[in-house]
Design a protein around this motif. Structure first.
Motif, PDB file in Angstrom:
ATOM      1  N   VAL A 153       0.825  -1.315   0.008  1.00  7.86           N
ATOM      2  CA  VAL A 153       0.034   0.037   0.133  1.00  7.86           C
ATOM      3  C   VAL A 153       0.793   1.347   0.084  1.00  7.86           C
ATOM      4  O   VAL A 153       0.246   2.376  -0.422  1.00  7.86           O
ATOM      5  CB  VAL A 153      -1.030   0.189   1.296  1.00  7.86           C
ATOM      6  N   ALA A 154       2.002   1.329   0.360  1.00  4.20           N
ATOM      7  CA  ALA A 154       2.843   2.451   0.506  1.00  4.20           C
ATOM      8  C   ALA A 154       4.413   1.885   0.514  1.00  4.20           C
ATOM      9  O   ALA A 154       4.787   0.862   0.794  1.00  4.20           O
ATOM     10  CB  ALA A 154       2.254   3.349   1.452  1.00  4.20           C
ATOM     11  N   ILE A 155       5.298   3.032   0.723  1.00  4.51           N
ATOM     12  CA  ILE A 155       6.688   2.842   0.773  1.00  4.51           C
ATOM     13  C   ILE A 155       7.100   3.989   1.883  1.00  4.51           C
ATOM     14  O   ILE A 155       6.577   5.271   1.640  1.00  4.51           O
ATOM     15  CB  ILE A 155       7.353   3.139  -0.535  1.00  4.51           C
ATOM     16  N   ALA A 185       9.019  11.713  -4.363  1.00  4.19           N
ATOM     17  CA  ALA A 185       8.754  11.797  -5.935  1.00  4.19           C
ATOM     18  C   ALA A 185       9.188  10.874  -7.008  1.00  4.19           C
ATOM     19  O   ALA A 185       8.559  10.478  -7.952  1.00  4.19           O
ATOM     20  CB  ALA A 185       8.675  13.244  -6.482  1.00  4.19           C
ATOM     21  N   LEU A 186      10.558  10.605  -6.982  1.00  2.00           N
ATOM     22  CA  LEU A 186      11.140   9.792  -7.742  1.00  2.00           C
ATOM     23  C   LEU A 186      10.764   8.110  -7.542  1.00  2.00           C
ATOM     24  O   LEU A 186      10.368   7.474  -8.446  1.00  2.00           O
ATOM     25  CB  LEU A 186      12.571   9.876  -7.766  1.00  2.00           C
ATOM     26  N   LEU A 187      10.571   7.769  -6.353  1.00  2.00           N
ATOM     27  CA  LEU A 187      10.153   6.558  -5.975  1.00  2.00           C
ATOM     28  C   LEU A 187       8.744   6.421  -6.392  1.00  2.00           C
ATOM     29  O   LEU A 187       8.326   5.286  -6.799  1.00  2.00           O
ATOM     30  CB  LEU A 187      10.331   6.170  -4.328  1.00  2.00           C
ATOM     31  N   GLY A 192       4.918   3.684  -8.398  1.00  2.00           N
ATOM     32  CA  GLY A 192       3.279   3.674  -8.588  1.00  2.00           C
ATOM     33  C   GLY A 192       2.662   3.756  -7.245  1.00  2.00           C
ATOM     34  O   GLY A 192       1.418   3.944  -7.170  1.00  2.00           O
ATOM     35  N   LEU A 193       3.164   4.022  -6.169  1.00  2.00           N
ATOM     36  CA  LEU A 193       2.862   3.902  -4.905  1.00  2.00           C
ATOM     37  C   LEU A 193       3.169   5.170  -4.200  1.00  2.00           C
ATOM     38  O   LEU A 193       4.049   6.058  -4.410  1.00  2.00           O
ATOM     39  CB  LEU A 193       3.520   2.960  -4.154  1.00  2.00           C
ATOM     40  N   VAL A 383      -0.397   7.309   4.857  1.00  2.00           N
ATOM     41  CA  VAL A 383      -1.625   6.967   4.179  1.00  2.00           C
ATOM     42  C   VAL A 383      -2.763   6.781   4.595  1.00  2.00           C
ATOM     43  O   VAL A 383      -3.979   6.107   4.096  1.00  2.00           O
ATOM     44  CB  VAL A 383      -1.498   5.824   2.971  1.00  2.00           C
ATOM     45  N   GLY A 384      -3.018   6.917   6.021  1.00  2.00           N
ATOM     46  CA  GLY A 384      -4.168   6.846   6.828  1.00  2.00           C
ATOM     47  C   GLY A 384      -4.395   5.465   7.303  1.00  2.00           C
ATOM     48  O   GLY A 384      -5.650   5.356   7.782  1.00  2.00           O
TER      49      GLY A 384
END
Length: 386
Positions: A153-155, A185-187, A192-193, A383-384
């Motif tokens: 879901v996220a990094i 931003a690059l990652l 796409g996460l 991401v909550g």
């Protein structure tokens, strides 16, 4: 829901009638995340909600893949057995920690289990774009292997440098050679996460406060010693202190003595490796080498010199912040562990008596996991989810 958009729906911040439910869902999930598996009865008691509401909330969290539910614990309690709710191992975030000699990457689930990790040693320091590409490549490989059945879901990225709190821009990571580096931003572009970026020591402080040596302590100073020098994190009244820009805790840049040297120049992992005759070493290898050579004159002199400077730096922090716990990570913990009682006395002697009363100085209990778990916590929070 199968991607990061699910987070906003399940644990978002709607301010209409659904907002109360969203907050209760997040509340239940956080209890399980922080406290581990809990019965529905325990969740009912902790939240003050009624049993039917808890059952309904848990059912939705199960459906959305955030928790799993299993049968009740073995008999022995009075009353009807209550099903046990635990964080789902199938929902993970990716934690990334770039350093001067390696990039460490791990997949961490909501139960704080590290499902898979890799330490990729690098012959030279990577720039932000190279770190983003490397992390994205590893994730792509894991998606067809170890994480084939997982929902990522996220990094979260733990960087040894100054990270602007407002947008995660790495303003200055001097040992990495990064200036105004948009690694987040690059990652995001590469993976796409959603990506959250924070200072590594601040994230280590958060992890140790929530899950490690400082669990239960509300006023904490954390100092981390790594290949990139010394960073720090501060917890006051149970909340992380970031400062106006997010740059608080840079203890390694404090001047020592009358010259221009700063703490991380003098209390240095590189100096320890040099006196031990090692070109490189991970934390475990360095600890073993220090213990084995502690009686050698040159090693003893160097460790005593570094310990004295570190003790004074900690005493200064104790005088300013009056913490109940000081946690040391990385090679700083190894210096302290050579003579814990003696080091504690050095700090006490250098600090104001009243400020050092009941002070505990502890090694980071999460060891090599501390920065990865901190980065994962940042990712889940950003991401909550929790």
């Amino acid at each position: 829901m199968t991607d990061a958009a699910a987070v906003g729906t399940t644990a978002g911040s709607k301010e209409n009638g659904d907002g109360v439910r969203a907050r209760n869902l997040a509340r239940v999930l956080r209890l399980v995340h922080l406290g581990g598996p809990q019965s529905r009865s325990q969740l009912t008691a902790a939240t003050g909600l009624n049993r039917s509401t808890i059952a309904d909330l848990v059912a939705e969290l199960v459906t959305e893949g955030w928790v799993v539910e299993r049968g009740p614990d073995p008999a022995g309690r009075v009353g009807r057995p209550s099903p046990v709710v635990e964080a789902s191992p199938g929902t993970v975030v990716i934690a990334v920690n770039p350093e001067v000699d390696a990039v460490e990457i791990a997949a961490v689930d909501l139960a704080r289990t590290i499902a898979v990790r890799e330490r990729i040693e690098t012959p030279s320091v990577l720039d932000a774009a190279a770190v983003a590409a490397l992390a994205a490549d590893v994730l792509a490989r894991w998606r067809t292997g170890a994480l084939a059945d997982a929902r990522v879901v996220a990094i979260g990225v733990a960087v040894p440098g100054l990270v602007r709190a407002a947008d995660g821009l790495v303003r200055n990571a001097p040992h990495l050679g990064w200036t105004d580096a948009p690694v987040g931003a690059l990652l995001t572009d590469a993976s796409g996460l959603p990506v959250a970026v924070g200072n590594d020591a601040s994230l280590g402080a958060l992890a140790e406060h929530l899950f490690g040596a400082a669990d239960g302590a509300d006023d904490v100073v954390y100092l981390n010693g790594g290949p990139s020098g010394i960073g720090g994190g501060i917890i006051v009244h149970g909340a992380p202190v970031g400062g106006v820009g997010g740059y608080a805790g840079e203890f390694g840049q404090n001047r020592v003595g009358a010259g221009s040297a700063v703490l991380e120049d003098e209390v240095s992992r590189a100096r320890l490796l040099d006196v031990l005759g090692l070109a490189s070493a991970d934390d475990a290898t360095l600890a073993e080498a220090l213990a084995a050579a502690s009686d050698e004159e040159a090693v003893r002199r160097e460790t005593e010199r570094q310990r004295a400077l570190l003790a004074q730096a900690i005493a200064d922090a104790v005088n300013i912040l009056n913490p109940s716990v000081v946690v040391l990570g990385g090679f700083l913990a190894q210096l302290e562990e050579l003579d814990r009682d003696g080091f504690a006395q050095e700090v006490t002697d250098a600090a104001m008596t009243e400020n050092a009363e009941d002070l505990r100085i502890l090694p980071a209990s999460l060891a090599a996991d501390r920065l990865l778990l901190g980065a994962a916590e940042l990712a889940f929070t950003s991401v909550g989810v929790i």
